[in-house]
Design a protein around this motif. Structure first.
Motif, PDB file in Angstrom:
ATOM      1  N   LEU A 142       9.501 -10.498   6.469  1.00  0.00           N
ATOM      2  CA  LEU A 142       8.439 -10.478   5.456  1.00  0.00           C
ATOM      3  C   LEU A 142       8.098  -9.036   5.080  1.00  0.00           C
ATOM      4  O   LEU A 142       8.026  -8.694   3.892  1.00  0.00           O
ATOM      5  CB  LEU A 142       7.193 -11.201   5.984  1.00  0.00           C
ATOM      6  N   VAL A 143       7.894  -8.200   6.101  1.00  0.00           N
ATOM      7  CA  VAL A 143       7.566  -6.789   5.839  1.00  0.00           C
ATOM      8  C   VAL A 143       8.692  -6.135   5.038  1.00  0.00           C
ATOM      9  O   VAL A 143       8.454  -5.472   4.010  1.00  0.00           O
ATOM     10  CB  VAL A 143       7.331  -6.035   7.173  1.00  0.00           C
ATOM     11  N   ALA A 144       9.932  -6.345   5.500  1.00  0.00           N
ATOM     12  CA  ALA A 144      11.067  -5.737   4.817  1.00  0.00           C
ATOM     13  C   ALA A 144      11.218  -6.303   3.407  1.00  0.00           C
ATOM     14  O   ALA A 144      11.455  -5.552   2.442  1.00  0.00           O
ATOM     15  CB  ALA A 144      12.341  -5.974   5.622  1.00  0.00           C
ATOM     16  N   GLY A 145      11.061  -7.609   3.277  1.00  0.00           N
ATOM     17  CA  GLY A 145      11.232  -8.267   1.982  1.00  0.00           C
ATOM     18  C   GLY A 145      10.230  -7.767   0.960  1.00  0.00           C
ATOM     19  O   GLY A 145      10.601  -7.410  -0.174  1.00  0.00           O
ATOM     20  N   VAL A 146       8.948  -7.730   1.369  1.00  0.00           N
ATOM     21  CA  VAL A 146       7.921  -7.231   0.455  1.00  0.00           C
ATOM     22  C   VAL A 146       8.189  -5.759   0.136  1.00  0.00           C
ATOM     23  O   VAL A 146       8.032  -5.306  -1.005  1.00  0.00           O
ATOM     24  CB  VAL A 146       6.510  -7.428   1.059  1.00  0.00           C
ATOM     25  N   GLY A 199       9.555  -1.750  -3.639  1.00  0.00           N
ATOM     26  CA  GLY A 199      10.361  -0.557  -3.866  1.00  0.00           C
ATOM     27  C   GLY A 199      11.186  -0.671  -5.133  1.00  0.00           C
ATOM     28  O   GLY A 199      11.245   0.252  -5.957  1.00  0.00           O
ATOM     29  N   LEU A 200      11.810  -1.855  -5.299  1.00  0.00           N
ATOM     30  CA  LEU A 200      12.655  -2.040  -6.472  1.00  0.00           C
ATOM     31  C   LEU A 200      11.823  -2.033  -7.747  1.00  0.00           C
ATOM     32  O   LEU A 200      12.227  -1.499  -8.780  1.00  0.00           O
ATOM     33  CB  LEU A 200      13.440  -3.354  -6.358  1.00  0.00           C
ATOM     34  N   ILE A 201      10.628  -2.628  -7.674  1.00  0.00           N
ATOM     35  CA  ILE A 201       9.774  -2.684  -8.858  1.00  0.00           C
ATOM     36  C   ILE A 201       9.305  -1.282  -9.246  1.00  0.00           C
ATOM     37  O   ILE A 201       9.381  -0.865 -10.412  1.00  0.00           O
ATOM     38  CB  ILE A 201       8.545  -3.594  -8.607  1.00  0.00           C
ATOM     39  N   LEU A 202       8.855  -0.530  -8.242  1.00  0.00           N
ATOM     40  CA  LEU A 202       8.229   0.762  -8.546  1.00  0.00           C
ATOM     41  C   LEU A 202       9.220   1.928  -8.603  1.00  0.00           C
ATOM     42  O   LEU A 202       9.004   2.915  -9.283  1.00  0.00           O
ATOM     43  CB  LEU A 202       7.134   1.070  -7.524  1.00  0.00           C
ATOM     44  N   ASN A 234      14.913   5.961  -3.563  1.00  0.00           N
ATOM     45  CA  ASN A 234      15.430   4.591  -3.468  1.00  0.00           C
ATOM     46  C   ASN A 234      14.362   3.671  -2.905  1.00  0.00           C
ATOM     47  O   ASN A 234      13.809   3.922  -1.841  1.00  0.00           O
ATOM     48  CB  ASN A 234      16.671   4.564  -2.561  1.00  0.00           C
ATOM     49  N   GLY A 235      14.120   2.570  -3.625  1.00  0.00           N
ATOM     50  CA  GLY A 235      13.073   1.622  -3.240  1.00  0.00           C
ATOM     51  C   GLY A 235      13.270   0.998  -1.873  1.00  0.00           C
ATOM     52  O   GLY A 235      12.313   0.554  -1.231  1.00  0.00           O
ATOM     53  N   LEU A 236      14.528   0.932  -1.389  1.00  0.00           N
ATOM     54  CA  LEU A 236      14.782   0.320  -0.088  1.00  0.00           C
ATOM     55  C   LEU A 236      14.016   1.026   1.020  1.00  0.00           C
ATOM     56  O   LEU A 236      13.696   0.436   2.047  1.00  0.00           O
ATOM     57  CB  LEU A 236      16.279   0.354   0.231  1.00  0.00           C
ATOM     58  N   PHE A 237      13.734   2.322   0.783  1.00  0.00           N
ATOM     59  CA  PHE A 237      13.037   3.078   1.832  1.00  0.00           C
ATOM     60  C   PHE A 237      11.597   2.602   2.047  1.00  0.00           C
ATOM     61  O   PHE A 237      11.009   2.895   3.075  1.00  0.00           O
ATOM     62  CB  PHE A 237      13.073   4.582   1.532  1.00  0.00           C
ATOM     63  N   ILE A 288       0.842  -1.208   0.000  1.00  0.00           N
ATOM     64  CA  ILE A 288       0.000   0.000   0.000  1.00  0.00           C
ATOM     65  C   ILE A 288       0.870   1.247   0.000  1.00  0.00           C
ATOM     66  O   ILE A 288       0.638   2.196  -0.759  1.00  0.00           O
ATOM     67  CB  ILE A 288      -0.940  -0.012   1.234  1.00  0.00           C
ATOM     68  N   ILE A 289       1.917   1.237   0.847  1.00  0.00           N
ATOM     69  CA  ILE A 289       2.802   2.404   0.924  1.00  0.00           C
ATOM     70  C   ILE A 289       3.434   2.675  -0.436  1.00  0.00           C
ATOM     71  O   ILE A 289       3.412   3.809  -0.945  1.00  0.00           O
ATOM     72  CB  ILE A 289       3.902   2.177   1.994  1.00  0.00           C
ATOM     73  N   ALA A 290       3.985   1.631  -1.054  1.00  0.00           N
ATOM     74  CA  ALA A 290       4.701   1.805  -2.325  1.00  0.00           C
ATOM     75  C   ALA A 290       3.766   2.335  -3.411  1.00  0.00           C
ATOM     76  O   ALA A 290       4.096   3.288  -4.133  1.00  0.00           O
ATOM     77  CB  ALA A 290       5.320   0.482  -2.756  1.00  0.00           C
ATOM     78  N   VAL A 291       2.588   1.731  -3.502  1.00  0.00           N
ATOM     79  CA  VAL A 291       1.651   2.149  -4.550  1.00  0.00           C
ATOM     80  C   VAL A 291       1.172   3.585  -4.298  1.00  0.00           C
ATOM     81  O   VAL A 291       1.121   4.415  -5.214  1.00  0.00           O
ATOM     82  CB  VAL A 291       0.459   1.167  -4.626  1.00  0.00           C
ATOM     83  N   ALA A 292       0.867   3.887  -3.031  1.00  0.00           N
ATOM     84  CA  ALA A 292       0.375   5.227  -2.696  1.00  0.00           C
ATOM     85  C   ALA A 292       1.416   6.289  -3.031  1.00  0.00           C
ATOM     86  O   ALA A 292       1.099   7.334  -3.620  1.00  0.00           O
ATOM     87  CB  ALA A 292      -0.001   5.296  -1.219  1.00  0.00           C
TER      88      ALA A 292
END
Lengths: 330, 295
Positions: B152-156, B161-164, B83-86, B57-61
């Motif tokens: 799991l949270v970090a991995g997802v 992050g990397l995708i978007l 950076n997607g890692l964030f 949700i965070i990444a998409v938002a």
């Protein structure tokens, strides 16, 4: 057959030989007592279950049977007294003794969302003595033994009470046991299942397993037990071999069109507790042989239509000791 | 039973070796069975799905509506577009006050009380499983779950992050740039630190679980303890109490994202976690060790 002799060292016989106190009783308690607050649930009981015996543990609901069984297994600590299982003092010996003891305590309890087989696998995984290499074979053998193999994949929540009871029995059979402590093992089973469990217990006992069985069904205890103990209000009011416990003598019942004459003649013969109900005359024969009573009636000119003798049942003993019907709470 | 009447225990014993000559001293079997129970349960799957949904949700938002600089949100949100890692760090920050503790409370609170509630506790103890061993296995499983949830949270988060937003160099909180590889390592370090913090909380849950036969009660009790700890930590007037609070140093994970890493706060956090774990695991042991099991 050679396999049997080589591996029997790990079977019940081998385990028995490895354990100390082989000759002593399988279960022995001295002054075992449990108080919950002001209530004394179990009051100084001296239980003695002989090795190889099938011991019927009887008592009305609330008489302290389950509390005793929980103490025997170390689930609750006694307020006073000691006990040994298979010759080892408990609870100190729990680690070495309990692997050789199978128990069914106060009904079955399993994880509802796991299958019957998965539940047994879990219990087996928790047992450090069980051989992991043979877990699958042993679990299926245990399921087969109680007739549950066909329902092994079903979730426990879908099991009927009888199936659950069978699964709990299967759990006690995962490894060979020297002692089985079964609390109401036939609870919830249909007549067919009850008969099967009785056969199973008899077969286990025939193999040398000691069984301590608490049951509501006195007739059943009478059929399969060699010994019995009766609990009443937390105390063990009677204990011993079944033959010694049963009241001696016969009770007779004669059917005759002349009951008054029959009562008189039987009374002269020494029959006690005579009662008349229509054409039926009943009484306690004591040590007098039944055939003598028949002869006396016929000689006295009393027409006898029917004559039956009844051996006093365990239930009679039970009622005389506890003074109440079987299902009444104590 | 009809089929099996011919099969005597002696016959079974002759076919297979049922009992080991000696008990296994160390065996992963019970722990594995415990993990299968936890990770095989639908309820826990649902919980993990909720945990994993937050970084998505965070990444998409953020993708659709990037935050403008100087917003009031957590620090990490601003860095996401760079950076997607964030995304992982933002998700961990957002889930730390409630969702992650909730997941850990659900598992640790269920540990003993859940078995007592279904009645399986009496059968485990008479198998026999020594009470200390049962607590150790239950605690180990809860800790593994705590680490698994964090990862799991970090991995997802990293994945989304990397995708978007893509990877690349990462700007630390202190302003310096580090390479992507080191960035991933730092995120892993954050996970390890938070995992340990959640393990200390699992000890609280284990203790609560030893007090009751109602798993829900143990879970709620553990959550109240944790949330109260967060609340009290935010009342400056009682700052004398703050060093004793379970959650006092949880947010110190930010120190791993500075250069050089400030180990003082982290060390303090690890010591606090260890103290909580030891005190509450011991309390659980003292409580459960001699308790009458009447369930």
């Amino acid at each position: 057959m050679s396999a049997l002799t080589t591996t029997s060292a790990t079977g019940p016989a081998g385990l028995a030989a490895a354990s100390a106190g082989l000759a002593g009783p399988a279960v022995s308690t001295t002054g075992l007592t449990k108080r919950f607050g002001h209530q004394t649930a179990v009051d100084h009981i001296d239980l003695a279950v002989p090795r190889g015996g099938v011991y019927g543990f009887l008592g009305p609901n609330g008489s302290g049977k389950t509390t005793t069984i929980r103490m025997l297994l170390g689930l609750i600590g006694p307020t006073a007294g000691q006990h040994t299982l298979l010759g080892r003092p408990m609870p100190g010996g729990a680690g070495t003794v309990l692997p050789r003891v199978g128990a069914l305590i106060e009904g079955p309890a399993f994880h509802p969302y796991l299958s019957g087989r998965a539940n047994l696998r879990r219990l087996d995984a928790a047992d450090r003595w069980a051989d992991p290499a043979t877990a699958g074979v042993r679990v299926d053998a245990a399921l087969d033994r109680v007739g549950l193999l066909a329902a092994a994949k079903k979730r426990y929540r879908a099991y009927s009470l009888g199936m659950r009871q069978r699964l709990a029995l299967a759990a006690t059979l995962l490894v060979p046991r020297e002692l089985l402590i079964l609390d109401e093992p036939t609870n919830g089973l249909d007549p067919q299942g009850t008969r099967e469990v009785r056969t199973l217990i008899a077969a286990l006992a025939a193999d040398g397993t000691t069984v301590l069985l608490s049951s509501h069904l006195l007739s059943e205890v009478e059929q399969i037990c060699t010994h019995a103990g009766v609990m009443h209000q937390g105390r063990l009011v009677a204990q011993g071999p079944l033959a010694d416990l049963r009241p001696a003598g016969h009770r007779i019942s004669a059917s005759t069109p002349e009951p008054e004459a029959a009562v008189r003649i039987l009374g002269e013969l020494g029959v006690t507790d005579l009662a008349r109900d229509g054409d039926e005359v009943t009484g306690d024969l004591g040590d007098t042989p039944p055939e003598k009573a028949v002869a006396a009636l016929v000689h006295g000119g009393v027409p006898v239509r029917g004559f039956t003798t009844v051996r006093p049942s365990l239930e009679d003993l039970f009622v005389s000791l506890t003074g109440e019907g079987f299902d009444v709470s104590g | 039973m009809s089929v099996a009447e011919a099969v005597t225990p002696a016959a079974v014993a002759s076919e297979v070796r049922a009992v080991l000559p000696r008990p296994r001293m160390f065996s992963p079997r019970f722990l594995l069975s415990e993990l299968m129970l936890i990770f095989g349960r639908r309820r826990n799957w649902a919980g993990l799905a909720v945990l994993a949904a937050i970084p998505v949700i965070i990444a998409v938002a953020v993708k659709f509506d990037p935050p403008s600089g100087g917003g009031g949100g957590p620090d990490f949100f601003a860095g996401i577009t760079e950076n997607g890692l964030f995304v992982a760090l933002a998700a961990l920050t957002v889930e730390l006050p409630l969702f992650l503790p909730l997941a850990v409370a659900a598992i640790s609170g269920d540990a003993i009380a859940g078995e007592a509630n279904t009645g399986t506790l009496r059968y485990l103890l008479t198998t026999p499983v020594h009470r200390t061993r049962l607590l150790a296995v239950k605690y180990a499983a809860a800790c593994i779950f705590a680490f698994a949830s964090t990862l799991l949270v970090a991995g997802v988060g990293v994945l989304m992050g990397l995708i978007l937003f893509g990877g690349g160099d990462m700007t630390l909180l202190s302003g310096r740039q580090i390479g992507f590889g080191e960035g991933v390592l730092r995120v892993l370090g954050v996970c390890a630190y938070l995992g340990i913090c959640l393990c200390s909380m699992a000890a609280v849950g284990l203790f609560a679980s030893s007090l009751t036969e109602q798993p829900i009660g143990a879970m709620i009790g553990t959550m109240i303890f944790t949330v109260a700890s967060f609340i009290l930590d935010n009342i400056p007037q009682i700052d004398w109490l703050h060093p004793y609070l379970l959650t006092h140093s949880w947010m110190n994970f930010g120190d791993l994202l500075r250069d050089p890493v400030n180990f003082t706060g982290l060390r303090e956090g690890l010591l606090r976690a260890a103290a909580y774990a030891v005190v509450f695991a011991t309390a659980a042991w003292a409580r459960f060790g001699g308790k009458d099991v009447t369930s």
